[in-house]
Motif scaffolding. Structure first.
Motif, PDB file in Angstrom:
ATOM      1  N   THR A 184       0.835  -1.203   0.000  1.00  0.00           N
ATOM      2  CA  THR A 184       0.000   0.000   0.000  1.00  0.00           C
ATOM      3  C   THR A 184       0.872   1.258   0.000  1.00  0.00           C
ATOM      4  OG1 THR A 184      -1.723  -1.170   1.242  1.00  0.00           O
ATOM      5  CG2 THR A 184      -1.824   1.233   1.233  1.00  0.00           C
ATOM      6  N   ILE A 185       1.883   1.276   0.829  1.00  0.00           N
ATOM      7  CA  ILE A 185       2.798   2.429   0.880  1.00  0.00           C
ATOM      8  C   ILE A 185       3.528   2.581  -0.460  1.00  0.00           C
ATOM      9  CG2 ILE A 185       4.929   3.272   1.943  1.00  0.00           C
ATOM     10  CD1 ILE A 185       3.917   2.045   4.595  1.00  0.00           C
ATOM     11  N   GLU A 186       3.960   1.445  -1.021  1.00  0.00           N
ATOM     12  CA  GLU A 186       4.660   1.495  -2.314  1.00  0.00           C
ATOM     13  C   GLU A 186       3.744   2.065  -3.405  1.00  0.00           C
ATOM     14  OE1 GLU A 186       7.076  -1.422  -5.405  1.00  0.00           O
ATOM     15  OE2 GLU A 186       6.067  -2.293  -3.673  1.00  0.00           O
ATOM     16  N   ARG A 187       2.476   1.608  -3.453  1.00  0.00           N
ATOM     17  CA  ARG A 187       1.526   2.131  -4.427  1.00  0.00           C
ATOM     18  C   ARG A 187       1.318   3.638  -4.240  1.00  0.00           C
ATOM     19  NH1 ARG A 187      -1.524  -2.850  -3.673  1.00  0.00           N
ATOM     20  NH2 ARG A 187      -2.608  -1.787  -2.000  1.00  0.00           N
ATOM     21  N   HIS A 188       1.213   4.055  -3.007  1.00  0.00           N
ATOM     22  CA  HIS A 188       1.010   5.468  -2.700  1.00  0.00           C
ATOM     23  C   HIS A 188       2.194   6.301  -3.212  1.00  0.00           C
ATOM     24  CE1 HIS A 188      -0.046   9.093  -0.517  1.00  0.00           C
ATOM     25  NE2 HIS A 188       1.154   9.087   0.044  1.00  0.00           N
ATOM     26  N   TYR A 189       3.391   5.853  -2.900  1.00  0.00           N
ATOM     27  CA  TYR A 189       4.569   6.615  -3.328  1.00  0.00           C
ATOM     28  C   TYR A 189       4.792   6.549  -4.839  1.00  0.00           C
ATOM     29  CZ  TYR A 189       5.817   7.862   1.393  1.00  0.00           C
ATOM     30  OH  TYR A 189       5.803   8.405   2.649  1.00  0.00           O
ATOM     31  N   ARG A 190       4.399   5.442  -5.448  1.00  0.00           N
ATOM     32  CA  ARG A 190       4.491   5.373  -6.916  1.00  0.00           C
ATOM     33  C   ARG A 190       3.541   6.380  -7.555  1.00  0.00           C
ATOM     34  NH1 ARG A 190       5.993  -0.380  -9.447  1.00  0.00           N
ATOM     35  NH2 ARG A 190       7.460  -0.968  -7.827  1.00  0.00           N
ATOM     36  N   ARG A 191       2.316   6.486  -7.001  1.00  0.00           N
ATOM     37  CA  ARG A 191       1.371   7.474  -7.515  1.00  0.00           C
ATOM     38  C   ARG A 191       1.929   8.890  -7.356  1.00  0.00           C
ATOM     39  NH1 ARG A 191      -2.789   5.867  -4.082  1.00  0.00           N
ATOM     40  NH2 ARG A 191      -2.961   3.679  -4.529  1.00  0.00           N
TER      41      ARG A 191
END
Length: 170
Positions: free
Chosen positions: A37-44
């Motif tokens: 979830t954190i990775e997806r957030h930072y990728r966005r």
């Protein structure tokens, strides 16, 4: 009984161990989900920032193209003014040269005609025979025709040059 107490204790320990392993797996899965979830957030966030950076570069490029176009237009205008001024100056120079050449040609024609006429009259007066007189006359006419032809050819060439340059009145 002592053995059954030990077996029960061992069974309780195994159950506690299984529960503990199960709890660890749950915590590990929850942690992995949180990391995704954190990775997806930072990728966005990274994608948005990169999009803004690329948009800013494109806007700067568009501004540079507009500036270059404005500069090119200024240079083209200056060049057109210079060409127009040069063309007008060249036309005036050609016109004045044509006038000077025309005057010189007319003067030369008058001088030559003035020199030829006495020669023709002297030849006519000195020659007694009709055939000599006819030959001399033909020769005189031929020389006069040559001179007039050359004058006409010169004026024609001058007219052609002036008309090619776009001089008004030519």
């Amino acid at each position: 009984s002592r053995i059954s107490g030990e077996v029960r204790r061992l069974n309780d320990l195994r159950k506690a161990d299984l529960r503990h392993a199960h709890d660890l797996r749950k915590v590990d899965l929850r942690r992995a989900d949180d990391l995704r979830t954190i990775e997806r957030h930072y990728r966005r966030l990274l994608t948005k920032a990169e999009t803004k950076r690329v948009d800013a570069l494109l806007a700067a490029d568009r501004a540079n193209v507009g500036l270059a176009a404005a500069r090119a237009e200024i240079v083209a205008t200056n060049l057109a003014e210079r060409v127009d001024t040069t063309a007008k100056t060249a036309a005036m120079n050609v016109e004045s040269s044509a006038t000077a050449v025309r005057a010189a040609t007319d003067a030369s024609a008058q001088v030559l005609a003035g020199r030829i006429t006495p020669l023709e009259q002297a030849q006519w007066g000195n020659v007694g025979s009709k055939s000599q007189h006819a030959d001399d006359r033909r020769l005189g006419q031929w020389t006069t025709e040559r001179i007039l032809f050359l004058i006409g050819l010169g004026l024609g060439a001058l007219y052609f040059v002036l008309s090619q340059m776009g001089v008004p009145g030519a």
